[in-house]
Design an enzyme around this catalytic site. Sequence first.
Site, PDB file in Angstrom:
ATOM      1  N   HIS A  44       0.832  -1.200   0.000  1.00 44.60           N
ATOM      2  CA  HIS A  44       0.000   0.000   0.000  1.00 44.60           C
ATOM      3  C   HIS A  44       0.873   1.258   0.000  1.00 44.60           C
ATOM      4  O   HIS A  44       2.081   1.215   0.202  1.00 44.60           O
ATOM      5  CB  HIS A  44      -0.972  -0.021   1.191  1.00 44.60           C
ATOM      6  CG  HIS A  44      -0.433   0.561   2.460  1.00 44.60           C
ATOM      7  ND1 HIS A  44      -0.768   1.820   2.885  1.00 44.60           N
ATOM      8  CD2 HIS A  44       0.411   0.059   3.388  1.00 44.60           C
ATOM      9  CE1 HIS A  44      -0.155   2.075   4.038  1.00 44.60           C
ATOM     10  NE2 HIS A  44       0.562   1.023   4.357  1.00 44.60           N
ATOM     11  N   THR A  47       2.817   3.976  -4.550  1.00 44.49           N
ATOM     12  CA  THR A  47       3.979   3.963  -5.447  1.00 44.49           C
ATOM     13  C   THR A  47       5.198   3.308  -4.812  1.00 44.49           C
ATOM     14  O   THR A  47       5.361   3.309  -3.589  1.00 44.49           O
ATOM     15  CB  THR A  47       4.364   5.392  -5.857  1.00 44.49           C
ATOM     16  OG1 THR A  47       4.498   6.210  -4.675  1.00 44.49           O
ATOM     17  CG2 THR A  47       3.331   6.003  -6.780  1.00 44.49           C
ATOM     18  N   ARG A  48       6.071   2.781  -5.677  1.00 46.32           N
ATOM     19  CA  ARG A  48       7.379   2.264  -5.283  1.00 46.32           C
ATOM     20  C   ARG A  48       8.382   2.627  -6.374  1.00 46.32           C
ATOM     21  O   ARG A  48       8.027   2.765  -7.543  1.00 46.32           O
ATOM     22  CB  ARG A  48       7.355   0.726  -5.129  1.00 46.32           C
ATOM     23  CG  ARG A  48       6.442   0.216  -4.042  1.00 46.32           C
ATOM     24  CD  ARG A  48       6.930   0.556  -2.652  1.00 46.32           C
ATOM     25  NE  ARG A  48       6.114  -0.072  -1.626  1.00 46.32           N
ATOM     26  CZ  ARG A  48       4.985   0.444  -1.137  1.00 46.32           C
ATOM     27  NH1 ARG A  48       4.529   1.595  -1.609  1.00 46.32           N
ATOM     28  NH2 ARG A  48       4.315  -0.178  -0.196  1.00 46.32           N
ATOM     29  N   LYS A 263       6.394  12.723  -2.250  1.00 45.97           N
ATOM     30  CA  LYS A 263       6.350  11.610  -1.299  1.00 45.97           C
ATOM     31  C   LYS A 263       7.762  11.276  -0.830  1.00 45.97           C
ATOM     32  O   LYS A 263       8.667  11.104  -1.650  1.00 45.97           O
ATOM     33  CB  LYS A 263       5.712  10.376  -1.942  1.00 45.97           C
ATOM     34  CG  LYS A 263       5.607   9.165  -1.027  1.00 45.97           C
ATOM     35  CD  LYS A 263       5.003   7.993  -1.783  1.00 45.97           C
ATOM     36  CE  LYS A 263       5.075   6.703  -0.981  1.00 45.97           C
ATOM     37  NZ  LYS A 263       4.600   5.536  -1.736  1.00 45.97           N
ATOM     38  N   HIS A 267      14.157   5.025   4.989  1.00 47.01           N
ATOM     39  CA  HIS A 267      14.306   3.582   4.803  1.00 47.01           C
ATOM     40  C   HIS A 267      14.889   2.900   6.038  1.00 47.01           C
ATOM     41  O   HIS A 267      14.511   1.773   6.356  1.00 47.01           O
ATOM     42  CB  HIS A 267      15.197   3.310   3.596  1.00 47.01           C
ATOM     43  CG  HIS A 267      15.457   1.855   3.341  1.00 47.01           C
ATOM     44  ND1 HIS A 267      14.472   0.995   2.896  1.00 47.01           N
ATOM     45  CD2 HIS A 267      16.575   1.102   3.488  1.00 47.01           C
ATOM     46  CE1 HIS A 267      14.980  -0.215   2.766  1.00 47.01           C
ATOM     47  NE2 HIS A 267      16.247  -0.181   3.124  1.00 47.01           N
ATOM     48  N   CYS A 312       3.477   1.954   7.784  1.00 48.88           N
ATOM     49  CA  CYS A 312       3.556   0.677   7.071  1.00 48.88           C
ATOM     50  C   CYS A 312       4.511  -0.226   7.847  1.00 48.88           C
ATOM     51  O   CYS A 312       5.027   0.160   8.903  1.00 48.88           O
ATOM     52  CB  CYS A 312       4.041   0.873   5.638  1.00 48.88           C
ATOM     53  SG  CYS A 312       5.722   1.532   5.502  1.00 48.88           S
ATOM     54  N   LYS A 345       9.792  -3.736  -5.988  1.00 44.50           N
ATOM     55  CA  LYS A 345      10.263  -3.542  -7.366  1.00 44.50           C
ATOM     56  C   LYS A 345      10.529  -4.861  -8.083  1.00 44.50           C
ATOM     57  O   LYS A 345      10.456  -4.953  -9.293  1.00 44.50           O
ATOM     58  CB  LYS A 345      11.524  -2.673  -7.375  1.00 44.50           C
ATOM     59  CG  LYS A 345      12.725  -3.299  -6.683  1.00 44.50           C
ATOM     60  CD  LYS A 345      13.945  -2.393  -6.708  1.00 44.50           C
ATOM     61  CE  LYS A 345      13.792  -1.182  -5.847  1.00 44.50           C
ATOM     62  NZ  LYS A 345      13.693  -1.498  -4.397  1.00 44.50           N
TER      63      LYS A 345
END
Length: 379
Positions: A44, A47-48, A263, A267, A312, A345
Amino acid sequence: MEYDVIIIGAGSMGMSAGYYLTEAGQTVALIDSDDPPHEEGSHHGETRLIRHAYGEGGNYVPLALHAQKLWEELDEKTEERIFLKTGVLNFGAKGNVFLETVQKSAEEYQLPLDVMTAEEINNRWPGFQLDADAVGYFERNSGVLFSENAVRAYRILAEKNGADLYTNRSVQAIETTADQVTVKLTDGEIKGKKLLISAGKGTNQVTKLLDISLPLTPVRKTFSWFTAAEVANYTEESFPGWGHVDQESTYYGFPSIDSAGLKIGRHDAGHPLEDPGELAPFGTYSEDKQETLAFARKHFSKDIDLKEGRVCTYTNTPDEDFIIDYLPGHTNIVVACGFSGHGFKFASGIGESLARLLTDRELAVSLESFQLNRFDGYQ
């Protein structure tokens, strides 16, 4: 009915694998605790990024290129928007190991890569305001994947091919023999010849039904959208996807797509979760907003402000490399997990590879580096 393959976890990897299995003529049952695509999985957030010259290790490059080809094929098979070629800029201080690996992997696989100074970056994309000592590596063929669209597209195609979806179901027990797997749900049971467990943060909740615990740590993460006065500098036509790595932190981000806002996510860091089902809402911790906002105002624009934030989960392995292997002691159960925040990805390539693995066909790309035996106790 006995299925050829049962899949527990119909998110990024599971739904992709389900589609490619049906393309190979297999009968497939996909089980999910929700109704994918949804906001409880790792897919969710809309985008990635997809990168090809890979700072996490050159061994990922063949899988990235294989995945890119399959994403483009999926784009042609669906009305959903799957891939947007924005290019991806990785930047940071000179001598950064991650950036050096990006350059080495590009050289090894002959990938187009533009080496840029901070001045060149700031001039080409006025949305950046990088310090003079920064260096950047721009991959012009990389870009943005629409993650929820991709899961939805794979679902539509898999169901069209005859896959059965069991949504909003909870797995209660798993019984196995050498040639059959029985998955018991709250409202019945499903039998299959083989089983794929691709349950993301819930993987160990599934494998514990087989008395197996894998080296996985679910971690609470956040990502946010930001608005800026200089809107035109950050559109999908004028700004690339990007990643930034230094000794203290790792950030990634996207242009403002469909005017949603810039966005950005961090990480590294995050909060390990004892219960992966319990995610504290955005804003619970001061760093949810402050860290990313400070980063954005330093590297992009002092006029940037937070528009929206979400939470997330990453499911991390100790070395942050994936686990794709047969489950110890089981010759008909494969597990795909531990994607450590950088797996989506590859979802097309991993799903296709899992379909080949589960049907005893030759793999297009090696999965050897993702075997469980690299961890003590799983030899």
